[in-house]
Every structure is written in C-alpha cells, then in structure tokens.
Design a protein around this motif. Structure first.
Motif, PDB file in Angstrom:
ATOM      1  N   HIS A   1      12.409  -5.747   0.789  1.00  0.00           N
ATOM      2  CA  HIS A   1      12.038  -5.166  -0.503  1.00  0.00           C
ATOM      3  C   HIS A   1      11.621  -3.707  -0.389  1.00  0.00           C
ATOM      4  O   HIS A   1      11.315  -3.080  -1.396  1.00  0.00           O
TER       5      HIS A   1
ATOM      6  N   GLN B   1       7.822  -8.651  -4.189  1.00  0.00           N
ATOM      7  CA  GLN B   1       8.232  -7.673  -5.207  1.00  0.00           C
ATOM      8  C   GLN B   1       7.016  -7.122  -5.938  1.00  0.00           C
ATOM      9  O   GLN B   1       6.924  -5.923  -6.203  1.00  0.00           O
ATOM     10  N   ASP B   2       6.099  -8.035  -6.296  1.00  0.00           N
ATOM     11  CA  ASP B   2       4.884  -7.584  -6.976  1.00  0.00           C
ATOM     12  C   ASP B   2       4.121  -6.608  -6.105  1.00  0.00           C
ATOM     13  O   ASP B   2       3.560  -5.623  -6.579  1.00  0.00           O
TER      14      ASP B   2
ATOM     15  N   TYR C   1       5.030 -13.137  -3.037  1.00  0.00           N
ATOM     16  CA  TYR C   1       5.138 -12.127  -4.098  1.00  0.00           C
ATOM     17  C   TYR C   1       5.425 -10.736  -3.544  1.00  0.00           C
ATOM     18  O   TYR C   1       4.754  -9.777  -3.899  1.00  0.00           O
TER      19      TYR C   1
END
Lengths: 344, 447
Positions: free
Chosen positions: B223, B187-188, B185
């Motif tokens: 990211h 991006q989170d 995760y």
C-alpha cells in the motif's frame, strides 16, 4: 469468596532475576569448586568449608535479627561469603580459626555497615585479611593434595583445639609419603625459587595452594556459566584478567628470565577466583558501564604489581580491597551520559 | 526494500527484553457488543475537559457530538451508541474516583449505525480546515498518552517538520491492537499518514515496526505510494522501542536533546493506531466512538483484540471476554510495563486505553511484595534507555534529595518506562519513587 482487586504500581512484570535467584546461582556455581577441593584434600577441606559457612550463617542470623533486618539468610548472600572465604584458606586451616574468620567477615565486613548492599569491602576478603594478620604462619602452611589417607583422616591442624597454635602436620605429611613436597604455593615457589608450574599442573590440581587457587580452569568454567545466565557482570573478570595478562605479558617480553609466562600469572594464586567471584561482588564494585572497566583494570594491575614488586607472594586480595575502596569514587567520576545530552 | 533489510536494523542503547506474550496477535479483531450503560468522562485527553452539549433525558444517535471542545486545548466527545442520556455527574474513572462524566443508557434494539457524519474530501481542505477537521473527530493519541491529535499535528510554524515517524512498535508485552490494525487496515493507515503529512507539511514518513511483526511489514508494503515518500522499516524488538525518542534514534540515528521535543529536530511521532483511526474518521467525517482494545492476560478466558465502544465499563468488558473467577486479581489499563492498575471494575474504557490486562495470582513474574536493599548491581543502569543512573536516583530518593535528583542527575529526563524496576533484582519500586519525587517537585514549584 468475594474477588478482590490488587493495586500495584507499574511495571507489573519483572525480569524474574531477583537477589535470592542471583545469590543462589552463585552458590550453585561455587559447589563444583568446593567438590574439587574436597576431592583434592578430603574431609579436612569439607570440614573447613562447612565450618566457615556455618560460622558466617550464624553470625548473619545473630546480627540481622538484632538489627531489625529480620531473617536475611534467605537472600543467600551470607552463604556466598562463607564458601568464598573457605576457598581462600588453606584446606588444612584450623577449624576454630575458620570460625573466627567467618565471624569477622560477616560482623566487621557486613553487619557493621548495615548488611547486604551497604558493605564497602568484600566481606569474605575482610575475613581473610583479618586471619592473614592474626595467624600469618598458619595461613601460609599447606599439606599436599591427593594424600592417600585424605578421606579417612583429618589433617592434625584442622582439629586444633580452639585458641591453640595450629598442630604440627609433618607426621601426617610424612605418612602420605609424597616426594619432594615443599609446602609452598606456586606463587611462593616462583617468588623465592624462580620455579614455575605448567598450565597443566593447575588444571589437575597437583599444585599446593588454598582450594580456590588450584582449580583456575574449573573456576573459569563456573564463571562463564554465571555470566551467560547474566548472574555476574562479565566485564569485571574480563577487565581484571585482561589487564593482568597484558601487564604480565609486557614484563615477560621485557625480561623473560625474571618474569613468568603470562598464562602462569592468570592461573596461579587467587587471581581467577578473585576476578570471577570476588571482584564481581555487586555491592562493592562500581555500577557505571565505564566504571566497571576501570575498576577491573585497577585490580589486575595492582595484583601483578604486588606479586612482582611487593613483599607478599600474592596480591589479589589487597588489589580487590583497594579497588573496593576506590569504587565509589570511580562511580562518581564515570556517571553515564544522558540520552540527548551534549557530549562532554 | 529487500528481505535483507528486515534483518539490518539499528537500535537505541540499553532497554529490556520482557517476554512478549503476544498470544492474541493471530486472531482477527472482533466486535464487543454494547453494554447496557456507557460512561463517558469529559476528560479523556490531556488538556481542558470537554463541555457537555446534552441534558439528562435527551436522546442521542451514534456519532452525535455530546460534548464540545472547550477551546484549542480540548477535543469534543461523540455518543458511542444510540441511546438516552441518563445522568451527567461524578463517576469513577481511571483518573480517579470522581470525574465529571456523561452516562448513556444504550438502546439495545437499535441497529447502531453511525447516524451523524459529515464526510469531507481531505484533499480539498486547507491547513486550518484540516486541523479543525482533526479536532472535530475527537481524536487523541491512542497509544496511551491521549494527547489531542490536532495539537500534535498542528505544530507551531517556527518548527518546520520534515519527517513523520509512525510508531508501529507496540513494544509493550501482551498488547496486539496496533499489530492487528496494521494487518487489517493498512489502507486506513496510509490514508492517515498522508493526512498527517499534509497537516505537518512533512515530506516523508517512516513507519517503524518491531521485527517480531514481520507480517505487519509485509501487509503494509503493497500500500506504500510509488513516490517513496512513505517507507516502512523493521526495528529491533526491544522495550521501550515505541518511546518517541528511542524510535527516532533507531530510525534516524538522531538523539532528541535532553529535555527537548522531537519537533526541535523537525520530527513528529504518531502511533499507527491513531493514524489508522484518523484515516478512517476524516474520510467518513465521523467522530471517534470506538477503538481497538487488546483484552488479555492469564485471567482472561477469551483473550483477543476487540472493537470496544468508548465508555464500556470494565465489568461488562470482562464479563464478555470471560474473566476467570479468582479471588485475587490485578486489572491493568494499558500494557504491563507502563499501564495503570485500577481499583474498580466500574471504570470505563476511555479513548487512551490500548489494552486491558488481567493478571491473577499465578502470574509468575509479578513483582513480589518483598524487596531487598540495593546491592549496586547496576542492572538498572544497563536497562535505562535514557542513560540515567537509577541506582543513584534511588538512593537519593531515600534521602529525600529531590533537588539534587532533578538538577545533577536528570530526573526530568525519566519518562517512566519502567525498565529499571523491571530489571532490579532487589525489586525496588524505582519508577514509583521517581514519580513521587517528581510530584513532590511539581507541588513545590506550584506552591
């Protein structure tokens, strides 16, 4: 069977390095040194090591069960004291005197203070200091190494009857027919005859001395093994040997004719055994990171000073005992700096 | 950032190197099914307990608030599943035998979609609204402390914050939940970091990851925003690298003053698990109903990381993960260094539980019942990351010299990481003694 749940306080894992593991490894690291001593001096050395160790173990057992500590032999610390003590004695030391030394080491050096961890002085050195005072001539008399009959005959003094003066060894030494045997340790020969041995002599063990003094290189190797396994604090022997080396080197540079080569200072006498196996005794050395360096340097300096300026030929034992006495003070003065505290 | 930087890292002094046992790191996070009953203590966080909003017999949907925050020092609680409130009363929890809890009977036929959500665009919220939105998620620090996130990110104005330190160390052995979250995760995580930076007014964020998780570093790097405001750094794999003060020292070279807080240096530390979850929840406007838990240890047949509904009793969780039959075992909530062993399998998973560790008797390095006198080896001093003298503290505790421990020897700086006890060859329960001494001093201070 109904499963039960155990409750324990964190942390729930442990390094696996426990007191018996450390002590057992130290004993293991001492065994090659014992074997070398037996190779040099034969069955007399073997008998002395076994007798002194047995004396220590029995004394430990006697006092620990009577002081409510239970059986403390399993922590292996008494065995270390026994072996170390034996290695500081002449290999031909009378066995009954070895029993006395072992008893004193544990009884006065350790049990009196409450057992392992509570003794202010290294127990082996307490025993050694006692017999040095009690039997000064016997502890200074040696037989030559590599006598041909060493595996078949005991040295006469070894089997001296209890409470008797050490038996005369001259016939045994004569029988060995070793040329130019002086019976003096390298340090004594240096002090009184200004004779120094080469580094090679110490490696092969042709010099005459107590078992722990004849195998500096082997002791060093065993110490390196223990330090690499993290069973001893490498900083202490480095501080002891380093400070002794620097001081001896300074003296040698100043008056080369009077003072020996620095390497002689490191390899002779009990310095190596003392630095690696005795100064590092955990209970009697400081705990703080700065403190161990001060303590080690103190031992190295006092050892050299006693050798050069004292009446004794060897000073490592007293140097360590003095530093032992100073170590609570050293600890108190070198408390570690707390994370985030303003620098003092 | 080049590859070389992965190997160039500063670190804090001392600490210990326990065997990592990160066997579950390679397996994707799986989903734990809903248990028959979920037990939800009203106090899963540090601060005031939540106030129940529901009555017995009331039907609730997943994500619905079932308890509200009782003031600023509290967080709400959300229903982790569709079901009916079966009881509200005292129940065993990790905090003790009797904790006020809501018991939810789960509708097993339900699809269990989150039916209660209030999506917002976090970019449009002002500071007050953002803090309120964070509080509304019910989020607490997921690393184990369970300190309410809105308080951690709502720093008083007198402490301007310039740097957010993001803790991806996961220095506790066995635990891999943060590692998996970083991998799966990212991006989170970045969304959560941006949110936290906005809440704090911080201009930069530094993610610290132990160098045994290089794959997580590589997963995060694509990211990162182009402006360089967020950076990721490898730090030495050493326990307790994930402790706030240690990580700040490793990343920024600064020491938080003894007895002080990171905010005094303009720094706030947050854990990757917390921020990844926050990034997820704020966007969708959901409350916290589940978390990732590492279930592992020698006593577990199917070790791994699981999404576990909050309130799942240990008994159901262990049955699912395949706890092996053994006559004696230790069940630990959290990691092996600082986790707490529990007395009952009826204890539920609460928000702060990062791992469930089951040790059976074969666990070789479990401290034996036997201990020896202190031999003054100094192993604890060489281990203590705070530069304390546990040898001396241990001797003082035996003499009950608690005031001297706190005054002259800085007992208050001990954060109970367990390094001294881990290293002690005499196996003296030093941390336990220090906890007892602190409890004694607290009791005396309040008396």
């Amino acid at each position: 069977m109904k499963p039960t749940i155990e409750l324990r306080a964190a942390p729930h894992v442990h390094s696996g390095i426990s007191v018996p593991v450390i002590m057992r490894n130290v004993v293991g690291a001492l065994l090659p040194i014992c074997a070398f001593s037996v190779w040099q001096y034969g069955i007399s050395a073997a008998a002395l090591i076994l007798t002194v160790t047995a004396s220590c173990l029995l004394t430990e057992r006697f006092f620990s069960s009577r002081t409510g500590l239970g059986n403390t032999l399993a922590d292996w610390s008494a065995a270390i004291t026994g072996i170390l003590l034996a290695l500081t004695l002449p290999p031909n030391f009378p066995l009954w005197m070895g029993v006395v030394a072992g008893f004193i080491a544990i009884a006065l050096g350790k049990s009196l203070f409450g057992g392992m961890g509570f003794n202010p002085f290294n127990p082996a050195l307490v025993g050694r200091a006692f017999v040095q005072g009690a039997f000064p001539s016997t502890i200074a008399s040696f037989v030559p190494s590599y006598a041909p009959q060493r595996f078949t005959e005991f040295v006469p003094s070894t089997l001296t009857a209890p409470l008797m003066q050490a038996a005369d060894n001259s016939a045994w030494i004569g029988h060995a027919a070793i040329d130019a045997f002086t019976g003096a340790t390298p340090l004594a020969r240096w002090k009184f005859e200004n004779f120094t041995y080469s580094a090679g002599d110490f490696m092969t063990g042709v010099v005459t001395a107590s078992a722990g003094e004849t195998s500096a290189i082997l002791i060093l190797a065993c110490g390196v093994y223990l330090a690499m396994r993290r069973y001893l604090d490498w900083r202490i022997p480095v501080a002891v040997l380093g400070s002794a080396l620097i001081l001896a080197w300074a003296f040698h540079l100043a008056v080369p004719a009077r003072y020996p080569e620095p390497v002689f200072v490191l390899l002779s006498g009990g310095l190596m055994l003392g630095a690696i196996f005795m100064a590092t005794d955990m209970a009697t050395s400081p705990v703080t990171p700065v403190g161990v360096w001060i303590y080690g340097a103190l031992i190295g300096i006092v050892s050299v000073v006693i050798r050069y300026f004292g009446g004794l030929t060897e000073g490592v034992m007293y140097a360590i005992l003095i530093a032992n006495a100073a170590s609570p003070l050293i600890d108190q003065m070198t408390q570690p700096k707390v994370f985030g505290a303003r620098s003092r | 950032m080049g590859i070389a930087e992965l190997f160039l890292k500063s670190s804090f002094a001392r600490g210990v190197h326990p065997v990592a046992h990160k066997e579950t790191a390679g397996k994707p996070i799986r989903r734990m099914p809903f248990a028959q009953r979920l037990v939800l203590p009203l106090s899963q966080h540090i601060g005031k307990p939540s106030r129940a909003l529901v009555r017995v017999g009331e039907e609730v949907v997943r994500g619905q608030p079932i308890a509200e925050a009782d003031g600023a020092m509290s967080v709400p609680l959300h229903a982790p599943a569709d079901g009916v409130i079966e009881a509200i009363g005292l129940h065993v929890s990790a905090r003790g035998p009797w904790t006020e809890s809501i018991v939810l009977r789960v509708y097993q036929g339900s699809p269990q979609r989150v039916a209660w959500a209030d999506p917002v665009d976090p970019e449009r919220l002002d500071h007050e609204q953002l803090i309120a939105a964070i509080q509304a998620t019910g989020m607490v620090g997921l690393g184990g402390a369970a300190f309410p996130s809105h308080l951690k990110l709502g720093v008083p104005v007198e402490h301007p914050i310039h740097t957010l330190v993001v803790n991806g160390c996961e220095c506790e052995p066995y635990l891999t939940c943060d590692h998996r979250l970083m991998l799966e995760y990212p991006q989170d995580l970045i969304a959560g970091i941006r949110l936290a930076m906005r809440a704090l007014g911080a201009s930069r964020a530094m993610i610290g990851v132990e160098d045994n998780k290089v794959d997580a570093l590589i997963a995060i790097r694509p990211h990162l925003p182009a402006d360089g405001s967020i950076s990721v750094h490898a730090v030495e794999t050493k326990y307790p690298q994930g402790a706030e003060k240690m990580l700040i020292k490793s990343l920024l070279g600064q020491e938080v003053p003894a007895g002080g807080l990171p905010m005094q240096l303009g720094i706030v530390v947050n854990n990757v698990g917390t921020l990844a979850m926050l990034g997820r929840l704020i966007k969708s406007g959901e409350g916290m109903t589940e978390r990732v838990v590492t279930i592992t240890g020698p006593g577990i047949a199917k070790p791994g990381d699981y999404w576990v509904p909050i309130g799942t009793p240990l008994r159901d969780l262990l049955a699912w993960a395949g706890a092996r039959d053994c006559t004696e075992r230790e069940v630990i909530l959290g990691g092996p260094m600082m986790g707490q062993s529990v007395a009952s399998l009826d204890v539920p998973i609460s928000k702060g539980v990062s791992g469930v560790l089951v040790f059976d008797r074969r666990e070789a390095h479990a401290p034996a019942a036997k201990n020896w006198p202190c031999i003054h080896c100094g192993a604890c001093i060489d281990a203590c990351p705070m530069g304390l003298n546990p040898t001396l503290l241990g001797l003082l505790v035996a003499k009950r010299e608690f005031e001297q421990m706190a005054g002259k020897y800085h007992l208050g700086d001990c954060f109970e990481c367990g390094c001294c006890t881990y290293a002690c060859p005499s196996q003296i329960p030093l941390v336990q003694q220090f906890r007892a001494a602190k409890a004694f001093l607290r009791a005396r201070a309040s008396a």
